[in-house]
Design an enzyme around this catalytic site. Sequence first.
Site, PDB file in Angstrom:
ATOM      1  N   ARG A  63       0.827  -1.216   0.000  1.00  0.00           N
ATOM      2  CA  ARG A  63       0.000   0.000   0.000  1.00  0.00           C
ATOM      3  C   ARG A  63       0.860   1.265   0.000  1.00  0.00           C
ATOM      4  O   ARG A  63       0.484   2.273  -0.608  1.00  0.00           O
ATOM      5  CB  ARG A  63      -0.913  -0.019   1.229  1.00  0.00           C
ATOM      6  CG  ARG A  63      -1.957   1.095   1.269  1.00  0.00           C
ATOM      7  CD  ARG A  63      -3.003   0.778   2.324  1.00  0.00           C
ATOM      8  NE  ARG A  63      -4.036   1.804   2.375  1.00  0.00           N
ATOM      9  CZ  ARG A  63      -4.125   2.728   3.324  1.00  0.00           C
ATOM     10  NH1 ARG A  63      -3.229   2.755   4.307  1.00  0.00           N
ATOM     11  NH2 ARG A  63      -5.090   3.620   3.317  1.00  0.00           N
ATOM     12  N   HIS A  67       0.233   4.356  -2.535  1.00  0.00           N
ATOM     13  CA  HIS A  67      -0.080   5.713  -2.073  1.00  0.00           C
ATOM     14  C   HIS A  67       1.031   6.705  -2.414  1.00  0.00           C
ATOM     15  O   HIS A  67       0.765   7.901  -2.557  1.00  0.00           O
ATOM     16  CB  HIS A  67      -0.350   5.701  -0.564  1.00  0.00           C
ATOM     17  CG  HIS A  67      -1.755   5.312  -0.227  1.00  0.00           C
ATOM     18  ND1 HIS A  67      -2.522   5.992   0.687  1.00  0.00           N
ATOM     19  CD2 HIS A  67      -2.540   4.320  -0.714  1.00  0.00           C
ATOM     20  CE1 HIS A  67      -3.723   5.434   0.761  1.00  0.00           C
ATOM     21  NE2 HIS A  67      -3.747   4.413  -0.064  1.00  0.00           N
ATOM     22  N   ASP A  68       2.244   6.221  -2.557  1.00  0.00           N
ATOM     23  CA  ASP A  68       3.328   7.108  -2.976  1.00  0.00           C
ATOM     24  C   ASP A  68       3.173   7.503  -4.440  1.00  0.00           C
ATOM     25  O   ASP A  68       3.256   8.686  -4.788  1.00  0.00           O
ATOM     26  CB  ASP A  68       4.680   6.429  -2.755  1.00  0.00           C
ATOM     27  CG  ASP A  68       5.835   7.305  -3.235  1.00  0.00           C
ATOM     28  OD1 ASP A  68       5.887   8.480  -2.832  1.00  0.00           O
ATOM     29  OD2 ASP A  68       6.661   6.813  -4.023  1.00  0.00           O
ATOM     30  N   GLY A  73       3.912  11.224  -8.193  1.00  0.00           N
ATOM     31  CA  GLY A  73       4.598  10.155  -8.882  1.00  0.00           C
ATOM     32  C   GLY A  73       5.386   9.294  -7.911  1.00  0.00           C
ATOM     33  O   GLY A  73       5.389   9.519  -6.700  1.00  0.00           O
ATOM     34  N   ASN A  92      -3.912   8.924   4.711  1.00  0.00           N
ATOM     35  CA  ASN A  92      -2.760   8.205   5.262  1.00  0.00           C
ATOM     36  C   ASN A  92      -2.670   8.255   6.784  1.00  0.00           C
ATOM     37  O   ASN A  92      -2.059   7.376   7.396  1.00  0.00           O
ATOM     38  CB  ASN A  92      -1.464   8.789   4.688  1.00  0.00           C
ATOM     39  CG  ASN A  92      -1.360   8.624   3.190  1.00  0.00           C
ATOM     40  OD1 ASN A  92      -1.734   7.591   2.646  1.00  0.00           O
ATOM     41  ND2 ASN A  92      -0.853   9.643   2.509  1.00  0.00           N
ATOM     42  N   HIS A 192      -6.252  -6.066  -2.534  1.00  0.00           N
ATOM     43  CA  HIS A 192      -7.027  -6.266  -1.307  1.00  0.00           C
ATOM     44  C   HIS A 192      -7.271  -7.743  -1.015  1.00  0.00           C
ATOM     45  O   HIS A 192      -8.038  -8.082  -0.114  1.00  0.00           O
ATOM     46  CB  HIS A 192      -8.354  -5.513  -1.394  1.00  0.00           C
ATOM     47  CG  HIS A 192      -8.213  -4.044  -1.217  1.00  0.00           C
ATOM     48  ND1 HIS A 192      -9.247  -3.151  -1.350  1.00  0.00           N
ATOM     49  CD2 HIS A 192      -7.125  -3.279  -0.906  1.00  0.00           C
ATOM     50  CE1 HIS A 192      -8.820  -1.915  -1.140  1.00  0.00           C
ATOM     51  NE2 HIS A 192      -7.526  -1.976  -0.874  1.00  0.00           N
ATOM     52  N   THR A 193      -6.622  -8.619  -1.753  1.00  0.00           N
ATOM     53  CA  THR A 193      -6.656 -10.034  -1.417  1.00  0.00           C
ATOM     54  C   THR A 193      -5.841 -10.310  -0.150  1.00  0.00           C
ATOM     55  O   THR A 193      -5.920 -11.400   0.414  1.00  0.00           O
ATOM     56  CB  THR A 193      -6.129 -10.886  -2.588  1.00  0.00           C
ATOM     57  OG1 THR A 193      -6.256 -12.266  -2.257  1.00  0.00           O
ATOM     58  CG2 THR A 193      -4.663 -10.600  -2.890  1.00  0.00           C
ATOM     59  N   ASP A 244     -10.147  -9.599   2.473  1.00  0.00           N
ATOM     60  CA  ASP A 244     -10.544 -10.774   1.688  1.00  0.00           C
ATOM     61  C   ASP A 244     -11.021 -11.846   2.664  1.00  0.00           C
ATOM     62  O   ASP A 244     -10.229 -12.631   3.189  1.00  0.00           O
ATOM     63  CB  ASP A 244      -9.355 -11.264   0.853  1.00  0.00           C
ATOM     64  CG  ASP A 244      -9.712 -12.403  -0.088  1.00  0.00           C
ATOM     65  OD1 ASP A 244     -10.901 -12.788  -0.128  1.00  0.00           O
ATOM     66  OD2 ASP A 244      -8.817 -12.892  -0.786  1.00  0.00           O
ATOM     67  N   SER A 247      -9.702 -15.589   3.303  1.00  0.00           N
ATOM     68  CA  SER A 247      -8.404 -15.780   2.634  1.00  0.00           C
ATOM     69  C   SER A 247      -7.545 -14.542   2.881  1.00  0.00           C
ATOM     70  O   SER A 247      -7.028 -13.937   1.952  1.00  0.00           O
ATOM     71  CB  SER A 247      -8.594 -16.018   1.132  1.00  0.00           C
ATOM     72  OG  SER A 247      -7.349 -16.228   0.491  1.00  0.00           O
TER      73      SER A 247
END
Length: 329
Positions: A63, A67-68, A73, A92, A192-193, A244, A247
């Site tokens: 993440r 987010h960076d 960029g 954040n 998001h798994t 998830d 899992s």
Amino acid sequence: MKVSCKLSCCFWLLTSLMLFSVARSQLSIDFYSSTCPNLLKIVRTEVQKAIMNEIRMAASLLRLHFHDCFVNGCDASLLLDGSNSEKLAVPNLNSARGFEVVDTIKNAVESACAGVVSCADILAIAARDSVLLSGGPAWRVLLGRRDGLVANQTAANASVLPGPFDSVNTIIAKFAAVGLDVTDVVALSGAHTIGLAKCTVFSSRLFNSSGTGAPDSTMDTSMVSDLQSLCSQTSDGNNTAPLDRNSRDLFDNHYFQNLLSGKGLLQSDQILYSSDAAASTTRSIVENYSKNSVLFFNDFVNSMIKMGNISPLTGSSGQIRKNCRVVNS
């Protein structure tokens, strides 16, 4: 007028493709082969230690790279401390985590190759290793980014980052603004798994979805019941649930299977399948990924490489920070 518009659009598209091609050509998989030959091994070792200490850290490091790259960029601006820090931006604050792990990785790299490897490249490698060590695909990370000199808290607060309450069309627009398409939206959402989310970002779906005073009708009823116990209306909202369901720590395509059965945790996850807008945009991709993990893995790798090429600083731009939290003095 129509001809002029078409020519203008074609010129814009050609220019964008040329800029992307130039940026990509300045990055290479062997950028540190002579200046820091053991880089990949060093980062892999530290990421593995961090995940063994806390398995959730894999999702957190992945993440951070995401987010960076969406703000300024892929320049490691997210890692900078200070009054203008992106860490203090709403998306954040008390949410982005793993900064101490990045510090540890950077220290190990500096011990082997002082002043050579950028924090931005460390984020990109750590993200790849987090996926791989969670059972996901591997890929050869393009390297050669340099670190930015300023953070941009204003941009981080300006809704450039996709949020858990955004509509499908809003999410698509935010991705398009940084050069990513609808396939990238769905593939990267598949991150998001792995990982967890606090009750504060999904509890409205459990009690008062869209101001209806009732749970979200697209959420599986047994899941609603379980989560209502975890995230009571009198709680502080800091309890966490797996992104998830069933899992939580394995990088696989189960996340997409959950969306088909109404078990997406975040609103921004479930709407990729259940919303009206999804019918003409994201739903078919979700269905394909739910049935074909190889397809998901291949597209995820391609999308991660594309995301890692969002406006990188190269050549003499930026610097190689000695400490990822501060600009070199």
